[in-house]
Scaffold this motif. Structure first.
Motif, PDB file in Angstrom:
ATOM      1  N   THR A  37      21.138  -9.931  -6.451  1.00 49.67           N
ATOM      2  CA  THR A  37      19.879 -10.625  -6.728  1.00 49.67           C
ATOM      3  C   THR A  37      20.004 -11.472  -7.990  1.00 49.67           C
ATOM      4  O   THR A  37      20.809 -11.151  -8.872  1.00 49.67           O
ATOM      5  N   ARG A  50      10.279 -22.577  -5.281  1.00 49.39           N
ATOM      6  CA  ARG A  50       9.107 -21.913  -5.844  1.00 49.39           C
ATOM      7  C   ARG A  50       8.165 -22.925  -6.492  1.00 49.39           C
ATOM      8  O   ARG A  50       6.940 -22.804  -6.379  1.00 49.39           O
ATOM      9  N   SER A 219       2.378 -14.410 -17.403  1.00 45.02           N
ATOM     10  CA  SER A 219       2.195 -13.489 -16.281  1.00 45.02           C
ATOM     11  C   SER A 219       3.490 -13.299 -15.499  1.00 45.02           C
ATOM     12  O   SER A 219       3.810 -12.178 -15.075  1.00 45.02           O
ATOM     13  N   GLN A 220       4.256 -14.363 -15.318  1.00 49.89           N
ATOM     14  CA  GLN A 220       5.530 -14.250 -14.610  1.00 49.89           C
ATOM     15  C   GLN A 220       6.530 -13.432 -15.429  1.00 49.89           C
ATOM     16  O   GLN A 220       7.312 -12.644 -14.877  1.00 49.89           O
ATOM     17  N   GLN A 221       6.499 -13.606 -16.730  1.00 47.74           N
ATOM     18  CA  GLN A 221       7.389 -12.823 -17.594  1.00 47.74           C
ATOM     19  C   GLN A 221       7.025 -11.343 -17.553  1.00 47.74           C
ATOM     20  O   GLN A 221       7.908 -10.475 -17.554  1.00 47.74           O
ATOM     21  N   VAL A 223       5.805  -9.570 -15.129  1.00 45.55           N
ATOM     22  CA  VAL A 223       6.247  -8.897 -13.904  1.00 45.55           C
ATOM     23  C   VAL A 223       7.744  -9.080 -13.655  1.00 45.55           C
ATOM     24  O   VAL A 223       8.272  -8.607 -12.650  1.00 45.55           O
ATOM     25  N   GLY A 224       8.435  -9.768 -14.556  1.00 48.06           N
ATOM     26  CA  GLY A 224       9.873  -9.951 -14.404  1.00 48.06           C
ATOM     27  C   GLY A 224      10.269 -10.934 -13.326  1.00 48.06           C
ATOM     28  O   GLY A 224      11.367 -10.824 -12.759  1.00 48.06           O
ATOM     29  N   ASP A 225       9.400 -11.893 -13.029  1.00 53.95           N
ATOM     30  CA  ASP A 225       9.688 -12.898 -11.995  1.00 53.95           C
ATOM     31  C   ASP A 225      10.406 -14.080 -12.659  1.00 53.95           C
ATOM     32  O   ASP A 225       9.781 -15.060 -13.070  1.00 53.95           O
ATOM     33  N   TYR A 226      11.732 -13.996 -12.739  1.00 52.84           N
ATOM     34  CA  TYR A 226      12.495 -15.041 -13.423  1.00 52.84           C
ATOM     35  C   TYR A 226      12.432 -16.375 -12.684  1.00 52.84           C
ATOM     36  O   TYR A 226      12.364 -17.437 -13.310  1.00 52.84           O
ATOM     37  N   THR A 227      12.451 -16.313 -11.377  1.00 54.95           N
ATOM     38  CA  THR A 227      12.373 -17.564 -10.605  1.00 54.95           C
ATOM     39  C   THR A 227      11.057 -18.284 -10.890  1.00 54.95           C
ATOM     40  O   THR A 227      11.015 -19.505 -11.063  1.00 54.95           O
ATOM     41  N   GLY A 228       9.956 -17.511 -10.937  1.00 58.33           N
ATOM     42  CA  GLY A 228       8.666 -18.103 -11.256  1.00 58.33           C
ATOM     43  C   GLY A 228       8.629 -18.682 -12.652  1.00 58.33           C
ATOM     44  O   GLY A 228       8.046 -19.751 -12.887  1.00 58.33           O
TER      45      GLY A 228
END
Length: 265
Positions: A37, A50, A219-221, A223-228
């Motif tokens: 991943t 995205r 918010s993306q940081q 939740v750990g959403d690096y792509t976002g």
């Protein structure tokens, strides 16, 4: 023989291709996790996908629009302040050092120190901190551009105005403003991206505000959403570039001669 404009486009496309290739290689080698991943640096194509998806479904578009609105407000206020200071300096030259120092203070003011103060002074849900940081981010280049532009008028032109009985205000209206257009347009172009990034930075400090590119990034940081996160950063860069391009296009429409001469003399 390839025309010069075409060579510029080809060179830009080649540079972008090299950058994308390097980004992809780093993402799939250095930062790829053991389970396959993406890590903190995802490959470029998922990021682009995205970004497009977020714009289409409105998840990112509303946030970017909110940040752009705050940036535009701060940008407009900074332009008004810079023009007012420039005119005052032309009428009262003794104010020149004050105007220059004010621009320097705006450039040196630390956002981390200014933002909490603005938050305390503004009601919950206000975007005042984003507006203030956008203003501070662009005030220095605008003040410098206005002062340099207004002072660029030829002395012979100013003397001619005075010889016909005109005062400082007449010289500003008839000579100095026209002479200042190239420098002012250059400052406005540089300030446009800085205003958006300043407004986005301000959203890291806002209270009671849920919309904005900065809030989306947080918010993306969380939740750990690096792509976002990368998608939002990419879109913020694109909006900043569009701001620069919009001011440049407006300048070519309103003052087409500056694109060829860079000077009114």
């Amino acid at each position: 023989m390839i025309p010069t404009p075409a060579r510029g486009v080809l060179a830009g496309a080649a540079g972008l291709a090299v950058l994308m290739l390097a980004w992809h290689v780093v993402a799939v080698t250095v930062y790829l996790r053991d389970n396959g991943t993406p890590g903190p640096v995802p490959p470029p194509f998922p990021v682009f996908a995205r970004a497009v998806t977020g714009l289409v479904d409105g998840a990112y578009a509303e946030g970017l629009a909110a940040t752009a609105g705050a940036a535009l407000t701060g940008y407009g206020l900074a332009v008004v302040i810079a023009l007012a200071l420039g005119i005052l300096v032309m009428i009262t030259p003794a104010l020149g050092p004050f105007a220059s120092q004010l621009g320097v203070v705006a450039a040196c003011a630390p956002a981390a120190a200014i933002a909490p103060i603005v938050v305390l002074l503004s009601p919950s849900g206000s975007r005042a901190v984003s507006v203030v940081l956008a203003l501070l981010a662009v005030e220095f280049p605008l003040v410098v551009g206005v002062l340099l532009g207004l002072r660029s008028a030829a002395p012979a032109q100013i003397d001619l105005v005075h010889a016909y009985g005109g005062g400082a205000w007449t010289a500003i209206r008839t000579v100095r403003v026209v002479s200042a257009i190239p420098a002012l347009l250059a400052a406005l172009k540089l300030a446009a991206p800085a205003a958006f990034l300043g407004a986005m930075t301000g959203e890291f400090f806002t209270v009671g505000v849920d919309e904005g590119a900065g809030r989306l990034l947080i918010s993306q940081q969380y939740v750990g959403d690096y792509t976002g996160m990368w998608a939002i950063a990419l879109l913020a860069t694109l909006v900043s570039a569009l701001g620069y391009g919009a001011v440049a296009a407006l300048g070519r429409v309103l003052a087409p001669w500056t694109a060829h001469t860079g000077s009114t003399r």
